[in-house]
Scaffold this active site. Structure first.
Site, PDB file in Angstrom:
ATOM      1  N   ARG A  36       0.826  -1.221   0.000  1.00  0.00           N
ATOM      2  CA  ARG A  36       0.000   0.000   0.000  1.00  0.00           C
ATOM      3  C   ARG A  36       0.855   1.263   0.000  1.00  0.00           C
ATOM      4  NH1 ARG A  36      -5.444  -0.329   1.411  1.00  0.00           N
ATOM      5  NH2 ARG A  36      -6.160  -2.465   1.288  1.00  0.00           N
ATOM      6  N   ARG A  40      -2.922   6.778   1.248  1.00  0.00           N
ATOM      7  CA  ARG A  40      -3.347   7.980   1.982  1.00  0.00           C
ATOM      8  C   ARG A  40      -2.348   8.568   2.959  1.00  0.00           C
ATOM      9  NH1 ARG A  40      -8.650   5.474   4.165  1.00  0.00           N
ATOM     10  NH2 ARG A  40      -7.157   3.785   4.166  1.00  0.00           N
ATOM     11  N   ARG A  49      -6.949  12.811  -4.075  1.00  0.00           N
ATOM     12  CA  ARG A  49      -8.210  12.163  -3.682  1.00  0.00           C
ATOM     13  C   ARG A  49      -9.301  13.170  -3.329  1.00  0.00           C
ATOM     14  NH1 ARG A  49     -11.646   9.713  -2.823  1.00  0.00           N
ATOM     15  NH2 ARG A  49     -11.728   8.202  -1.147  1.00  0.00           N
ATOM     16  N   ASP A  85      -6.977  -1.745  -7.248  1.00  0.00           N
ATOM     17  CA  ASP A  85      -7.539  -2.390  -6.065  1.00  0.00           C
ATOM     18  C   ASP A  85      -7.927  -3.816  -6.410  1.00  0.00           C
ATOM     19  OD1 ASP A  85      -8.414  -1.414  -3.204  1.00  0.00           O
ATOM     20  OD2 ASP A  85      -9.848  -2.933  -3.845  1.00  0.00           O
ATOM     21  N   TYR A 163     -15.455 -10.848   0.043  1.00  0.00           N
ATOM     22  CA  TYR A 163     -15.957  -9.473  -0.140  1.00  0.00           C
ATOM     23  C   TYR A 163     -17.305  -9.457  -0.848  1.00  0.00           C
ATOM     24  CZ  TYR A 163     -12.183  -6.547   1.566  1.00  0.00           C
ATOM     25  OH  TYR A 163     -11.304  -5.896   2.371  1.00  0.00           O
TER      26      TYR A 163
HETATM   27  O1  CP3 Z   1      -0.082  -1.235  -2.676  1.00  0.00           O
HETATM   28  C1  CP3 Z   1      -0.369  -0.244  -3.353  1.00  0.00           C
HETATM   29  O2  CP3 Z   1       0.021   0.908  -3.093  1.00  0.00           O
HETATM   30  C2  CP3 Z   1      -1.173  -0.444  -4.616  1.00  0.00           C
HETATM   31  C3  CP3 Z   1      -2.575  -0.181  -4.503  1.00  0.00           C
HETATM   32  C4  CP3 Z   1      -3.471  -1.074  -3.673  1.00  0.00           C
HETATM   33  C5  CP3 Z   1      -4.662  -0.573  -3.084  1.00  0.00           C
HETATM   34  N1  CP3 Z   1      -5.373  -1.614  -2.584  1.00  0.00           N
HETATM   35  C6  CP3 Z   1      -5.038   0.851  -3.066  1.00  0.00           C
HETATM   36  C7  CP3 Z   1      -6.059   1.305  -2.120  1.00  0.00           C
HETATM   37  C8  CP3 Z   1      -3.445  -2.444  -3.435  1.00  0.00           C
HETATM   38  C9  CP3 Z   1      -2.377  -3.464  -3.770  1.00  0.00           C
HETATM   39  C10 CP3 Z   1      -4.652  -2.779  -2.759  1.00  0.00           C
HETATM   40  C11 CP3 Z   1      -5.007  -4.152  -2.396  1.00  0.00           C
HETATM   41  C12 CP3 Z   1      -6.181  -4.394  -1.558  1.00  0.00           C
HETATM   42  N2  CP3 Z   1      -7.378  -3.736  -1.575  1.00  0.00           N
HETATM   43  C13 CP3 Z   1      -6.284  -5.460  -0.630  1.00  0.00           C
HETATM   44  C14 CP3 Z   1      -5.219  -6.495  -0.370  1.00  0.00           C
HETATM   45  C15 CP3 Z   1      -4.198  -5.994   0.566  1.00  0.00           C
HETATM   46  C16 CP3 Z   1      -4.642  -5.976   2.004  1.00  0.00           C
HETATM   47  O3  CP3 Z   1      -4.681  -4.867   2.552  1.00  0.00           O
HETATM   48  O4  CP3 Z   1      -4.937  -7.036   2.555  1.00  0.00           O
HETATM   49  C17 CP3 Z   1      -7.561  -5.382  -0.050  1.00  0.00           C
HETATM   50  C18 CP3 Z   1      -8.109  -6.306   1.029  1.00  0.00           C
HETATM   51  C19 CP3 Z   1      -8.247  -4.295  -0.656  1.00  0.00           C
HETATM   52  C20 CP3 Z   1      -9.636  -3.835  -0.413  1.00  0.00           C
HETATM   53  C21 CP3 Z   1      -9.659  -2.446   0.096  1.00  0.00           C
HETATM   54  N3  CP3 Z   1      -9.427  -1.336  -0.678  1.00  0.00           N
HETATM   55  C22 CP3 Z   1      -9.932  -2.015   1.408  1.00  0.00           C
HETATM   56  C23 CP3 Z   1     -10.252  -2.923   2.584  1.00  0.00           C
HETATM   57  C24 CP3 Z   1      -9.871  -0.614   1.416  1.00  0.00           C
HETATM   58  C25 CP3 Z   1     -10.225   0.323   2.541  1.00  0.00           C
HETATM   59  C26 CP3 Z   1      -9.292   0.297   3.646  1.00  0.00           C
HETATM   60  C27 CP3 Z   1      -7.977   0.956   3.325  1.00  0.00           C
HETATM   61  O5  CP3 Z   1      -6.943   0.363   3.611  1.00  0.00           O
HETATM   62  O6  CP3 Z   1      -7.995   2.078   2.811  1.00  0.00           O
HETATM   63  C28 CP3 Z   1      -9.492  -0.220   0.103  1.00  0.00           C
HETATM   64  C29 CP3 Z   1      -9.273   1.159  -0.343  1.00  0.00           C
HETATM   65  C30 CP3 Z   1      -7.939   1.480  -0.915  1.00  0.00           C
HETATM   66  N4  CP3 Z   1      -7.213   0.680  -1.749  1.00  0.00           N
HETATM   67  C31 CP3 Z   1      -7.244   2.709  -0.738  1.00  0.00           C
HETATM   68  C32 CP3 Z   1      -6.065   2.612  -1.492  1.00  0.00           C
HETATM   69  C33 CP3 Z   1      -5.029   3.674  -1.681  1.00  0.00           C
HETATM   70  C34 CP3 Z   1      -7.739   3.922   0.060  1.00  0.00           C
HETATM   71  C35 CP3 Z   1      -8.964   4.420  -0.579  1.00  0.00           C
HETATM   72  C36 CP3 Z   1      -9.221   5.872  -0.375  1.00  0.00           C
HETATM   73  O7  CP3 Z   1      -8.416   6.695  -0.805  1.00  0.00           O
HETATM   74  O8  CP3 Z   1     -10.288   6.166   0.167  1.00  0.00           O
END
Ligand code: CP3
Length: 366
Positions: A36, A40, A49, A85, A163
């Site tokens: 990640r 943020r 964003r 994502d 999910y």
């Molecule tokens: O790693 C990176 O920087 C690449 C981008 C990336 C995102 N999500 C961006 C994101 C990757 C590889 C993911 C994978 C992802 N997404 C997973 C697997 C990794 C893990 O954490 O177990 C999962 C379960 C998700 C589903 C997801 N997407 C959740 C649960 C959330 C909300 C919680 C959170 O951590 O923000 C997201 C949103 C998300 N995905 C954001 C980002 C930058 C934030 C969204 C926002 O800006 O509001």
């Protein structure tokens, strides 16, 4: 615009450390990237964003490329990961997914009963539905100019299934697990649909320019050994095999694959026999124990507690040293044990990255 960019003629790679580490080759310092890393905790991401929704960014190749580059322009990271994502696959299958400000992902119409499977667009054309991801990958490969390799990724079938049934985050995954006990056949049907889409999705990512692939089984930890072996592992294995076979058929060179099963220490042995070059570890397992279970030939990735980044710089240095002394510098990619939290100070990320490089360089030169 990026439709005209070449998917074969990319700038030569200047830093191949992570690929060398994934293959078990020698390195002059331990590579590091942060799960990640594009997110943020970066003020420039928050700024972007504030003007667009999360999925607007994801679906716009130019902006997705820009976000992917943010951490690369700030820190001396050894890999980029494409900004996207795991939930783009349920979207490609026809489900609506929203990203709610303080709640995270939300599905207004989750799968409730097996009859709901009929609503899925099972034979979706991955190239068409997820074309924006492939465009973003190609554009990013050119924009990177060979600075570091680009990682592509997907969620694993069980995590995506959970999910789609839970409709969002859940501590227990009890609705999704209920399917495994009540409707095992239909669960396998859903897992197969997901597996087929994931395979095409990963293959297309490599064809577009991804140089490593990571598969996220983020919800491994809510399954017991029996359920994992029945409903998660077979699909994780099929993915690595078929992605390699399909790339071969298309005469495209295969890339190293990483499997990250969060809280999956109870299936490490099985995962080590699943044809992934790299096993991602969360912070709950001792490196020495993981080595004993998996043997010496696989590469590990991880496993610093994401909360360690709240510590002082001095303590962070000590923890980096400790992690490197336990994993060693061979067959190792430094990373956190899960994604970085949004309130982490980017200065501490820089400190960790630089310390991992400095300490490992000293270890290797000795
Ligand atoms: O790693 C990176 O920087 C690449 C981008 C990336 C995102 N999500 C961006 C994101 C990757 C590889 C993911 C994978 C992802 N997404 C997973 C697997 C990794 C893990 O954490 O177990 C999962 C379960 C998700 C589903 C997801 N997407 C959740 C649960 C959330 C909300 C919680 C959170 O951590 O923000 C997201 C949103 C998300 N995905 C954001 C980002 C930058 C934030 C969204 C926002 O800006 O509001």
């Amino acid at each position: 615009m990026s439709a005209q960019l070449s998917t074969t003629d990319f700038p030569p790679l200047k830093n191949d450390l992570i690929i060398r580490a994934a293959k078990g080759e020698s390195v002059d310092r331990v590579p590091i990237w942060i799960m990640r890393q594009a997110g943020r905790y970066l003020p420039e991401f928050r700024e972007m964003r504030s003007k667009q929704s999360f999925f607007e960014l994801v679906q716009n190749p130019q902006l997705a490329c820009e976000v992917t580059m943010m951490p690369i322009n700030r820190f001396d990271l050894d890999a980029a990961i494409i900004f996207s994502d795991i939930l783009v696959i349920p979207q490609a299958l026809g489900m609506v997914v929203e990203m709610l400000p303080s709640k995270g992902p939300s599905f207004p119409s989750p799968l409730i009963v097996p009859a709901d499977l009929a609503k899925l667009n099972k034979d979706c054309d991955v190239k068409k539905e997820l074309g924006y991801v492939f465009e973003a990958i190609t554009l990013t490969r050119h924009t990177l100019q060979g600075r570091v390799p680009l990682i592509g990724f997907s969620g694993a079938p069980w995590t995506l299934m959970s999910y789609m049934i839970e409709g969002g985050g859940s501590n227990t995954q009890s609705k999704a697990k209920a399917w495994l006990y009540k409707y095992p056949e239909e669960s396998h049907e859903l897992l197969k649909i997901l597996t087929n889409v994931i395979i095409d999705y990963l293959v297309e990512q490599v064809c577009a320019g991804a140089q490593l692939l990571q598969v996220f089984e983020s919800h491994a930890g809510c399954l017991d050994h029996t359920l994992f072996v029945k409903f998660a592992l077979p699909y994780i294995r099929v993915i690595s095999k078929r992605v390699r076979d399909k790339l071969k058929e298309r005469k495209v060179a295969c890339v190293p694959m990483i499997i990250f099963a969060k809280d999956g220490h109870f299936v490490l042995e099985e995962l080590s026999q699943s044809h992934y070059e790299v096993i991602g570890l969360d912070w709950t397992i001792k490196p020495q124990q993981a080595r004993r279970i998996c043997g010496d030939t696989l590469t590990f990735q991880g496993n610093l507690d994401p909360c360690a980044l709240y510590a002082s710089k001095d303590d962070l240095t000590k923890m980096a040293k400790d992690m490197l002394s336990k994993f060693g510098y061979k067959n190792y990619i430094a990373n956190l044990g899960h994604g970085i939290y949004p309130d982490i100070d980017p200065e501490n990320v820089k400190h960790l990255v630089d310390q991992v490089h400095k300490i490992s360089q000293e270890m290797i030169q000795k």
